[in-house]
Design a protein around this motif. Structure first.
Motif, PDB file in Angstrom:
ATOM      1  N   ARG A  80       0.809  -1.214   0.000  1.00 32.12           N
ATOM      2  CA  ARG A  80       0.000   0.000   0.000  1.00 32.12           C
ATOM      3  C   ARG A  80       0.849   1.275   0.000  1.00 32.12           C
ATOM      4  N   ASN A  81       1.892   1.278   0.842  1.00 29.36           N
ATOM      5  CA  ASN A  81       2.711   2.490   0.914  1.00 29.36           C
ATOM      6  C   ASN A  81       3.549   2.671  -0.341  1.00 29.36           C
ATOM      7  N   GLY A  84       2.170   4.684  -3.493  1.00 35.37           N
ATOM      8  CA  GLY A  84       2.054   6.139  -3.527  1.00 35.37           C
ATOM      9  C   GLY A  84       0.617   6.615  -3.563  1.00 35.37           C
ATOM     10  N   ALA A  85       0.328   7.537  -4.461  1.00 33.07           N
ATOM     11  CA  ALA A  85      -0.991   8.172  -4.505  1.00 33.07           C
ATOM     12  C   ALA A  85      -2.079   7.169  -4.844  1.00 33.07           C
ATOM     13  N   ASP A  88      -3.211   5.350  -1.781  1.00 36.07           N
ATOM     14  CA  ASP A  88      -4.088   6.148  -0.929  1.00 36.07           C
ATOM     15  C   ASP A  88      -5.476   6.281  -1.534  1.00 36.07           C
ATOM     16  N   ILE A  94      -6.779   5.861   5.892  1.00 39.51           N
ATOM     17  CA  ILE A  94      -5.325   5.701   5.862  1.00 39.51           C
ATOM     18  C   ILE A  94      -4.831   5.803   7.300  1.00 39.51           C
ATOM     19  N   PRO A  95      -4.224   4.729   7.807  1.00 41.56           N
ATOM     20  CA  PRO A  95      -3.792   4.794   9.213  1.00 41.56           C
ATOM     21  C   PRO A  95      -2.587   5.713   9.379  1.00 41.56           C
TER      22      PRO A  95
END
Lengths: 97, 659
Positions: A80-81, A84-85, A88, A94-95
């Motif tokens: 997930r990280n 990038g965009a 999100d 988003i934690p």
């Protein structure tokens, strides 16, 4: 679904139950398919062919859906990280951190 | 009957619940003690993150004190089943030792004691601070040789510094731990940072804000005369430290700021009618994060163009948003000379003495820009020589490059075309080449880091004020106010809870340690977050350069009509003092998403994470044997009570046929 006095499970009732559970499972509820199978375990020796058909495909549905779902969950959580965009955008929350 | 039972049950429930609530909070108070602490927070850069963060909910462990080589070596063989919070004596808290410890054996967190300072010179900054944003990005010089870059590293565990009294207590408690006594002491460190990964990611998510602040510029002139050449007297006001709440930065910035504000106080009483030049005093903020304040100002002087004015206030622009347009009176082509004071608190003792037997100290000239700078140097030299007992003298530097300084932002843009009347830059420091500041960018750069007496401070104010007066066209008669200098020195280097702050400000500082970390710029271009130190400097500059008062019985600044007027003691003071945005040109505000975005990566990118709270809580830990005994006795009690109930039930059913 079963009235205590009317304890007998005849073929027609079994097909009815299996069919209903099979149908409900399609609403993204794979565990209903598993329940479908588990419910009939005590009656496994006296199963109708039609019921067996429902149970067979319930099992296939459960395993297939779970594989896809778990697979996607694993990929999403790990990457997930890095995405990038895009990562999100497809997230509801988003934690922190 | 039924209603009576109902009421009884409700009554019992209420009694139990109130009892539970009150005992819950008092039990928590008995278990935990909150400590007064300063966290290491997280800042994200273009490519990663620096600083520290705890896990969500905090990290806890038993306290382990490292205050000797023996305890340091024992750390690696310390076989404790519990997690460890390392308590560092100042002398053992540096990059080499912490990294070595963390690489071999994980620690859950770190507490740094501040009761005993370091006995060796140390700087957690880089050896050439912010080199890539200065004039010489490929330079080989090392202005800060004690620097190890500790501040710019990333740690996945929390670190806190403790204030003096708490440090003494924790040192004692950790020693109890080391003696092996139980119950031992443990701490929970909670500094969960919401932002992570890098600046772009956390800005997109809205979990952080750009590092920045407000610069302040001030002039005695009511209106800047655009036909006169401009002398810029400037300095950086912000400071850095590993624990950003303790960034007093006395030699780094605070001492020079004391001198500048004292100069304003001195020049207030000087006859300025003969001045043929405009003198603008500028205090740049966020300089330590890539010369942000000065770069922003230079960019606005050269490129700012208001497309639509604010309909309510002609001195304010709505697009692009700019609250105060007075800076447009300053024309870049009018800049005549730049004088900067950058680290002047630790001049070297020259070995000579004045006629009245005081030590003379050397300040160093760093000129730039050609022959014109000589003229500036001559004025300063002559000023100090005109006082028989001056304890300062000037020397010219041996280096060809300027030290890291705010003037660099101006020099980048000055050429024959942009500033035709420019004669040169003069940067005055206490060091020739390597910094004399043994604690550059460290918490220990406080009032104890100044090696001169107050008479040198008075002399600096006198000599500098006279020089500026002469350069501006005056006759050089200045008289310094010793009392003011002493008072402002205390405010800016020792305790911000001082008389002047009480007099000029309506809010009382929460933290008495003067802290010049620039902080974050704000959540939008017009919604600023300004720390009390910056606001105090603005109000002091306004107070000192006031040209008009109006006794309107005001209660707040809003009662006075212009944006640069303040209400002090029911009187409105008007001055030509203004804030200017200090935010990196890398950032731009996206109105549609209501968030900051990075638009230009050649400018510095630093953003600070948001956080809910940071706490350090102390608690007691039982020994391993003790805890096992608690578990076993609890189980025995459980089995016992179950057995008793069974027996009673059996007995009663036999005897009384009840159950």
């Amino acid at each position: 679904m079963l009235i205590p006095e009317d304890d007998k499970l005849d073929d027609e009732k079994m097909i009815n139950i299996a069919k209903k559970l099979w149908f409900i499972g399609f609403f993204f509820l794979p565990w209903v398919w598993l329940i479908n199978i588990l419910y009939f375990i005590p009656y496994r020796n006296s199963l109708n062919d039609k019921v067996k058909w429902y149970l067979k495909f319930s099992l296939i549905g459960f395993l297939g859906y779970s594989t896809i779902f778990m697979g996607w969950m694993g990929i999403y959580l790990v990457n997930r990280n890095k995405w990038g965009a895009f990562g999100d955008d497809i997230s509801i929350t988003i934690p922190f951190g | 009957m039924k209603i009576k039972n109902y009421f009884i049950i409700v009554f019992i429930i209420i009694v139990l619940s109130t009892d539970v609530i009150s005992s819950q909070s008092s039990i928590e108070d008995k278990m935990y003690t909150s400590l007064n602490s300063y966290p290491c927070t997280r800042i994200m850069t273009l490519n990663g993150q620096i600083g520290c963060s705890s896990s969500h909910g905090g990290d806890s462990g038993i306290l382990y004190l490292i205050d000797s080589d023996e305890s340091y070596h024992n750390y690696f063989s310390y076989n404790q089943q519990k997690d460890i919070i390392v308590v560092f004596d100042s002398n053992y808290f540096n990059k080499t030792l912490v990294l070595e410890m963390y690489s071999k054996k994980k620690m859950n967190g770190a507490l740094v004691l501040t009761d005993i300072g370091k006995t060796y010179p140390y700087s957690p900054e880089d050896q050439y601070p912010i080199k890539q944003f200065g004039l010489y990005p490929d330079s080989n010089l090392n202005w800060n040789p004690n620097g190890d870059g500790f501040t710019y590293m990333n740690f996945p565990f929390p670190m806190f510094a403790l204030e003096l009294k708490t440090s003494i207590i924790i040192r004692n408690l950790s020693t109890i731990n080391r003696d092996g006594k139980y119950p031992a002491y443990g701490a929970e460190l909670d500094s969960f940072m919401q932002g992570a990964i890098n600046a772009e990611t956390c800005l997109r998510r809205g979990f952080c804000e750009p590092v920045g602040g407000q610069s302040i510029w001030s002039s005695f002139s009511e209106v800047i005369d655009q036909s006169k050449p401009i002398i810029l007297v400037m300095l950086p006001i912000d400071a850095t430290a590993f624990f950003r709440d303790l960034a007093t930065g006395t030699d780094q910035s605070g001492y020079a700021l004391t001198v500048l504000l004292s100069m304003l106080n001195t020049l207030q009483g000087v006859d300025k009618t003969k001045w043929d030049k405009e003198v603008i005093f500028a205090m740049w903020n966020s300089e330590r994060w890539g010369y942000v304040g000065s770069t922003n100002f230079v960019n606005d002087l050269l490129n700012f163009n208001c497309t639509s004015l604010d309909s309510n206030n002609q001195n304010s622009c709505s697009s692009p948003p700019m609250l105060d347009l007075t800076f447009e009176q300053i024309k870049f082509e009018n800049i005549y000379a730049i004088i900067e004071f950058n680290q002047i608190g630790r001049p070297v003792n020259s070995g000579k003495k004045t006629p009245n037997k005081l030590d003379i100290y050397n300040l160093v000239f760093h000129p730039n820009g050609g022959a014109g700078a000589n003229q500036l140097m001559d004025v300063f030299s002559q000023s100090t020589q005109s006082y028989e007992n001056s304890t300062i003298q000037f020397q010219k530097t041996t280096q060809n490059e300027l030290p890291p300084c705010s003037s660099m932002s101006f020099i980048k843009e000055i050429n024959k075309k942009s500033a035709p009347n420019f004669i040169g830059t003069l940067v005055i420091t206490d060091h020739d080449y390597q910094y004399n500041n043994p604690y550059f960018g460290d918490e220990q750069d406080n009032s104890g880091n100044i090696n001169t007496t107050t008479s040198t401070l008075f002399d600096m104010v006198q000599v500098f004020s006279k020089s500026i007066d002469l350069l501006a066209g005056g006759n050089g008669t200045v008289k310094v106010d010793d009392l003011f200098i002493r008072e402002i020195n205390v405010c800016l280097t020792q305790s911000i809870t001082c008389n002047w702050v009480t007099k000029l400000m309506s809010t009382f500082p929460y933290n008495p340690i003067p802290n010049f970390y620039s902080g974050v710029y704000g959540v939008s271009p017009v919604n600023h977050i300004t720390p009390i130190e910056t606001r105090f400097i603005f109000r002091m500059a306004t107070y000192l350069t006031q040209h008009r008062t109006n006794a309107t019985n005001c209660t707040s600044d809003n009662d006075c009509d212009t944006s640069s007027s303040i209400c002090v003691n029911k009187v409105c003071l008007y001055s030509n003092t203004h804030y200017h945005n200090a935010i990196s040109l890398a950032f731009s505000f996206d109105n549609s998403k209501s968030s900051w975005t990075i638009v230009n990566t050649s400018y510095p990118v630093f953003v600070e994470s948001n956080w809910d709270y940071t706490t350090v809580r102390l608690f007691q830990v039982g020994s391993y044997a003790n805890e096992i005994w608690f578990l076993v006795s609890g189980l025995i009690e459980l089995l016992l009570s179950v057995g008793i109930i069974f027996y009673i039930k059996k007995y009663l059913s036999k005897r009384y046929k009840l159950l």
